[in-house]
Design an enzyme around this catalytic site. Structure first.
Site, PDB file in Angstrom:
ATOM      1  N   GLN A 167      -4.918  -1.118   9.473  1.00  0.00           N
ATOM      2  CA  GLN A 167      -4.802  -2.461   8.896  1.00  0.00           C
ATOM      3  C   GLN A 167      -5.513  -3.471   9.801  1.00  0.00           C
ATOM      4  O   GLN A 167      -5.224  -3.568  10.994  1.00  0.00           O
ATOM      5  CB  GLN A 167      -3.313  -2.830   8.729  1.00  0.00           C
ATOM      6  CG  GLN A 167      -3.065  -4.175   8.090  1.00  0.00           C
ATOM      7  CD  GLN A 167      -3.560  -4.245   6.640  1.00  0.00           C
ATOM      8  OE1 GLN A 167      -3.449  -3.288   5.886  1.00  0.00           O
ATOM      9  NE2 GLN A 167      -4.112  -5.386   6.267  1.00  0.00           N
ATOM     10  N   ASP A 193     -11.385   3.292   3.930  1.00  0.00           N
ATOM     11  CA  ASP A 193     -11.830   1.905   3.776  1.00  0.00           C
ATOM     12  C   ASP A 193     -13.356   1.811   3.682  1.00  0.00           C
ATOM     13  O   ASP A 193     -13.890   0.728   3.416  1.00  0.00           O
ATOM     14  CB  ASP A 193     -11.356   1.073   4.981  1.00  0.00           C
ATOM     15  CG  ASP A 193     -10.068   0.321   4.678  1.00  0.00           C
ATOM     16  OD1 ASP A 193      -9.766   0.111   3.487  1.00  0.00           O
ATOM     17  OD2 ASP A 193      -9.374  -0.065   5.629  1.00  0.00           O
ATOM     18  N   LYS A 233       0.842  -1.204   0.000  1.00  0.00           N
ATOM     19  CA  LYS A 233       0.000   0.000   0.000  1.00  0.00           C
ATOM     20  C   LYS A 233       0.873   1.248   0.000  1.00  0.00           C
ATOM     21  O   LYS A 233       0.601   2.213  -0.715  1.00  0.00           O
ATOM     22  CB  LYS A 233      -0.922   0.011   1.226  1.00  0.00           C
ATOM     23  CG  LYS A 233      -2.108  -0.923   1.080  1.00  0.00           C
ATOM     24  CD  LYS A 233      -2.901  -1.038   2.364  1.00  0.00           C
ATOM     25  CE  LYS A 233      -3.993  -2.097   2.217  1.00  0.00           C
ATOM     26  NZ  LYS A 233      -4.625  -2.451   3.481  1.00  0.00           N
TER      27      LYS A 233
END
Ligand code: NAP
Length: 280
Positions: free
Chosen positions: A94, A119, A50
């Site tokens: 994460q 997200d 990422k």
């Protein structure tokens, strides 16, 4: 019939290029903060990828590594700090968090400001998706829709079946397809006659986590088949939820694993970060 292979690698690269072009026109580089708690090797690999992708499109990557024994309080403070930092446009925590934080995970996710929730996992963003309001859409379903639309632009009236109903994927995927005017069925572990249900689908999306569960007799000839599953085999190779070789013979279009949905997830994370930066 042999299905068109939907090349997620190429489509993701095109999306990243268009994001890079937009970033180059911005006065301030967008900032994406990543919170990584603990030592899980898979999470470290994801985060490394990422960060690399973030920097390649010209965004700033802000990495916060926290020890495996970090407390929920410490993580909450970190989120608060990033929420109030104007140079941070997107915050990604994460998941999953280490086991001792499993009960706190949901409240920590919800602590992220909805406008920085790249997200798309906060209640506010999930609610907006449900109501058809603009918001941040979870990356993997957003990427899957882009892949579907790469082979068919107008989805109105098509039968879509999504296998899986997780908050992360299945539910938002079904909402996105509904917003495209598909007739949507969400299947799950209690669905009866799953093969028959799937066979109705013009668009079949599998997100279960079971190697090659979807067989040819589950698939309508000519259907668009999107394989979200990631199943690591004993030999280390990845396989999807769809029996790829056999289903390719009858589907109209199909995503491979790897190289299908996977590359789209990070590209859509960058798309969400760009969106937050353009709105700030
Ligand atoms: P999840 O939370 O475990 O959800 C799995 C879903 O599959 C559940 O809704 C479950 O039903 C359903 N299911 C389980 N067994 C079934 C069966 N025999 N028949 C029908 N449905 C069944 O998983 P997830 O997070 O949505 O992820 C699903 C898969 O996608 C995993 O392989 C994951 O690694 C992959 N994934 C890939 C990406 C990517 O970037 N490519 C991103 C996210 C996820 P119930 O609700 O009834 O239990």
């Amino acid at each position: 019939m042999t299905a068109t292979v939907i090349d997620g690698k190429t489509i993701a690269a095109q999306l990243r290029q268009s994001i890079a072009d937009s970033v180059s026109r911005l006065e301030t580089k967008p900032g994406l903060a990543v919170i990584l708690v603990g030592d899980d090797p898979a999470s470290h690999v994801y985060v490394k990828n990422k960060i690399k992708a973030t920097e390649e499109v010209g965004m700033r990557s802000i990495e916060h590594r926290m020890p495996a024994d970090a407390t929920a309080d410490q993580i909450a403070k970190m989120i608060d700090q990033l929420n109030s930092d104007a140079s941070v446009n997107g915050i990604l925590m994460q998941l999953p968090l280490p086991d001792h934080l499993s009960r706190d995970q949901e409240s920590l996710v919800q602590r992220i400001l909805p406008e920085k929730d790249v997200d798309g996992l906060t209640v506010a963003n999930a609610g907006k998706l449900l109501l058809g309001l603009p918001g941040l859409v979870p990356c993997t379903p957003q990427g899957s829709l882009r892949l579907i639309k790469s082979v068919k632009e107008n989805l109105a009236g098509l039968e879509a079946v999504v296998i899986g109903r997780s908050n992360l994927f299945g539910k938002p995927m079904a909402q996105l397809l509904l917003a495209e005017n598909c007739t949507v069925t969400t299947a799950h572990s209690k669905t009866r006659n799953l093969a028959e249900v799937c066979k109705r689908a013009d668009i079949l999306v599998a997100a279960v986590g079971r190697t090659e569960m979807v067989k040819t007799d589950w698939v309508k000839p000519g259907a668009i088949v999107i394989d979200v599953g990631i199943n690591r085999q004993e030999n280390g190779k990845l396989k999807g939820d769809v029996d790829y070789n056999a289903v390719s013979e009858i589907a109209g279009a199909i995503t491979p694993v790897p190289g299908g949905v996977g590359p789209m997830t990070i590209a859509c994370l960058l798309a969400n970060t760009l969106k937050t930066a353009q709105q700030s």
